[in-house]
Design an enzyme around this catalytic site. Structure first.
Site, PDB file in Angstrom:
ATOM      1  N   GLY A   1      -2.652 -14.791  -4.330  1.00 17.42           N
ATOM      2  CA  GLY A   1      -3.405 -14.172  -3.243  1.00 17.42           C
ATOM      3  C   GLY A   1      -4.771 -13.705  -3.679  1.00 17.42           C
ATOM      4  O   GLY A   1      -5.241 -12.638  -3.263  1.00 17.42           O
ATOM      5  N   ALA A   2      -5.455 -14.521  -4.489  1.00 16.51           N
ATOM      6  CA  ALA A   2      -6.727 -14.092  -5.089  1.00 16.51           C
ATOM      7  C   ALA A   2      -7.949 -14.423  -4.252  1.00 16.51           C
ATOM      8  O   ALA A   2      -9.072 -14.205  -4.693  1.00 16.51           O
ATOM      9  CB  ALA A   2      -6.875 -14.729  -6.473  1.00 16.51           C
ATOM     10  N   ASN A   3      -7.751 -14.933  -3.048  1.00 17.24           N
ATOM     11  CA  ASN A   3      -8.910 -15.312  -2.231  1.00 17.24           C
ATOM     12  C   ASN A   3      -9.533 -14.125  -1.495  1.00 17.24           C
ATOM     13  O   ASN A   3     -10.578 -14.255  -0.860  1.00 17.24           O
ATOM     14  CB  ASN A   3      -8.522 -16.386  -1.217  1.00 17.24           C
ATOM     15  CG  ASN A   3      -7.415 -15.940  -0.282  1.00 17.24           C
ATOM     16  OD1 ASN A   3      -6.262 -15.894  -0.677  1.00 17.24           O
ATOM     17  ND2 ASN A   3      -7.753 -15.596   0.950  1.00 17.24           N
TER      18      ASN A   3
ATOM     19  N   GLY B   1      -9.389  -9.371  -0.939  1.00 18.99           N
ATOM     20  CA  GLY B   1      -8.774  -8.069  -1.166  1.00 18.99           C
ATOM     21  C   GLY B   1      -8.590  -7.730  -2.631  1.00 18.99           C
ATOM     22  O   GLY B   1      -9.416  -8.032  -3.495  1.00 18.99           O
TER      23      GLY B   1
ATOM     24  N   GLY C   1      -6.464  -8.906  -4.781  1.00 19.60           N
ATOM     25  CA  GLY C   1      -6.317 -10.074  -5.631  1.00 19.60           C
ATOM     26  C   GLY C   1      -7.656 -10.622  -6.095  1.00 19.60           C
ATOM     27  O   GLY C   1      -7.806 -11.033  -7.252  1.00 19.60           O
TER      28      GLY C   1
ATOM     29  N   SER D   1       4.543  -0.951  -3.448  1.00 20.23           N
ATOM     30  CA  SER D   1       3.863  -0.063  -2.505  1.00 20.23           C
ATOM     31  C   SER D   1       4.665   1.215  -2.355  1.00 20.23           C
ATOM     32  O   SER D   1       5.883   1.230  -2.585  1.00 20.23           O
ATOM     33  CB  SER D   1       3.724  -0.737  -1.135  1.00 20.23           C
ATOM     34  OG  SER D   1       3.290   0.179  -0.147  1.00 20.23           O
TER      35      SER D   1
ATOM     36  N   TYR E   1       9.261  -4.980   5.813  1.00 14.22           N
ATOM     37  CA  TYR E   1       8.164  -4.939   4.849  1.00 14.22           C
ATOM     38  C   TYR E   1       8.501  -3.971   3.716  1.00 14.22           C
ATOM     39  O   TYR E   1       8.345  -4.301   2.530  1.00 14.22           O
ATOM     40  CB  TYR E   1       6.872  -4.504   5.533  1.00 14.22           C
ATOM     41  CG  TYR E   1       5.729  -4.300   4.562  1.00 14.22           C
ATOM     42  CD1 TYR E   1       5.090  -5.386   3.964  1.00 14.22           C
ATOM     43  CD2 TYR E   1       5.286  -3.023   4.229  1.00 14.22           C
ATOM     44  CE1 TYR E   1       4.047  -5.202   3.064  1.00 14.22           C
ATOM     45  CE2 TYR E   1       4.249  -2.832   3.326  1.00 14.22           C
ATOM     46  CZ  TYR E   1       3.634  -3.925   2.754  1.00 14.22           C
ATOM     47  OH  TYR E   1       2.611  -3.732   1.854  1.00 14.22           O
TER      48      TYR E   1
END
Length: 366
Positions: free
Chosen positions: A79-81, A83, A85, A208, A234
């Site tokens: 998820g590095a694209n 935020g 990440g 979280s 979640y």
């Protein structure tokens, strides 16, 4: 530092009180939301808290100094694209790592790669497609990674989805649990031998404070569509990640691999776009003002991935760059083993059918 101590102390007291007395989870939601909001409101007035970029720069400098002269290091960030990440990948690249942007959306990943190259002046960022909602994609990613690299120094399990309507992964699992937890579970399994073979390897897991908002892992929430709740599911996925991180730490205690989880804080990223209130006029701007920015949210992730002083420290849960009190189930060995048994069945059967519970002989609510 005093602000962090106050907030962490308040959250720890709320957690112990609600779980100890088995009070309704909504009370913990209110208490933790209060303390997280207190931090968001006050941190901008405390100089030491507002220097997130400076702290990241310090972690990068310390890592470059500690690893100077060593073999080129390799990191994967899911998820590095965007935020947290994105900021984590940026810091790892600046610290001298070849950094793999493991993302579902290739166009966004390639755009992030270009932005990272321009902002850092480095050509050490690579893109490999990874959709955590597909076992086949995870296996393809691992195979592609192995073609080029022989070591893995940091695996940052960051990607996630949140608060969407009921949906399933390609393999038939409830989407939040399947993507956030099971996808990373399979990814770690695919790469574990490389991590074990790399001296001083680290796994970081984005959990979280939401993990604490459920009393325990209720597997029927995963297998029974009629019990689905976007918020509870979640929270369940984040608790599963925390339990798994502790299971891994225990499993790898005789290896030179450390595993630590963290809570990034209330961060204004796209994670909350599926919350209905987010569509109301002015909510986006208010959240951007009140909550932490993505650089602030990435500080603890970068700290866990790079800080030389954390070498050999494993099985921890961190918030605001310091140890935090974790959910009481996280270090329970029976809970860890049962979660892994449940997940192994899910992966093997590729189904969310209720009889999955029967197949491992567990009660519907643990």
């Amino acid at each position: 530092m005093w602000l962090r101590d106050i907030v962490d102390g308040g959250e720890a007291l709320a957690l112990r009180t609600v779980h100890g007395l088995r009070l309704p989870g909504i009370l913990l939601v209110i208490a933790l939301s209060f303390w997280e909001t207190v931090y968001c409101l006050l941190y901008r007035f405390v100089r030491s808290e507002t220097q997130a970029e400076a702290r990241i720069n310090e972690h990068v400098r310390n890592a470059r100094s500690a690893y100077a002269g060593s073999e080129k290091r390799v990191a994967i960030v899911t998820g590095a694209n965007g935020g947290i990440g994105y900021e984590t990948a940026k810091a790892l690249g600046r610290a001298g790592f070849t950094t793999i942007l493991a993302c579902r959306n290739l166009k966004r990943a390639q755009l992030a790669q270009q932005q990272l190259r321009e902002s850092t002046g480095l050509d050490t960022f690579r893109v490999i497609e990874l959709d955590l909602a597909s076992f086949m994609s995870v296996q393809r990613f691992a195979a592609e990674f192995r073609k080029t690299y022989t070591r893995l120094d940091v695996l940052a399990c960051n990607a996630g989805v949140a608060f969407g309507h009921y949906d399933t992964t390609y393999d038939g699992l409830e989407a939040q649990f399947g993507t956030n937890f099971v996808g990373h579970y399979v990814l770690v399994a695919q790469l574990l031998d490389m991590l074990k073979a790399t001296q001083g390897a680290r796994i970081t897991v984005a959990s979280s404070v939401a993990a604490c908002m459920v009393h325990g892992l209720d597997y029927s929430r995963i297998t029974d569509v009629w019990r689905f709740s976007r918020f509870v599911n979640y929270s369940t996925s984040k608790l599963a990640l925390l339990v798994f991180a502790n299971k891994l730490a225990r499993q790898l205690r005789d290896c030179d691999v450390t595993v630590n989880a963290f809570h990034p804080g209330l961060v204004a990223t796209g994670l909350y776009r599926n919350v209905l209130v987010s569509t109301l006029p002015g909510i986006h701007d208010f959240r951007q003002w009140l909550w932490l920015g993505q650089v602030d949210g990435a500080v603890t992730a970068v700290y866990l991935a790079l800080a030389p002083e954390l070498a050999g420290k494993t099985g921890g849960y961190y918030a605001r760059e310091q140890p935090a009190v974790m959910h009481p189930d996280a270090q329970n060995v029976a809970t860890q083993d049962r979660l892994c048994a449940f997940t192994d069945v899910l992966v093997k059967t590729n189904t969310h059918a209720p009889n999955v519970l029967d197949s491992i002989n567990v009660k519907e609510k643990l």
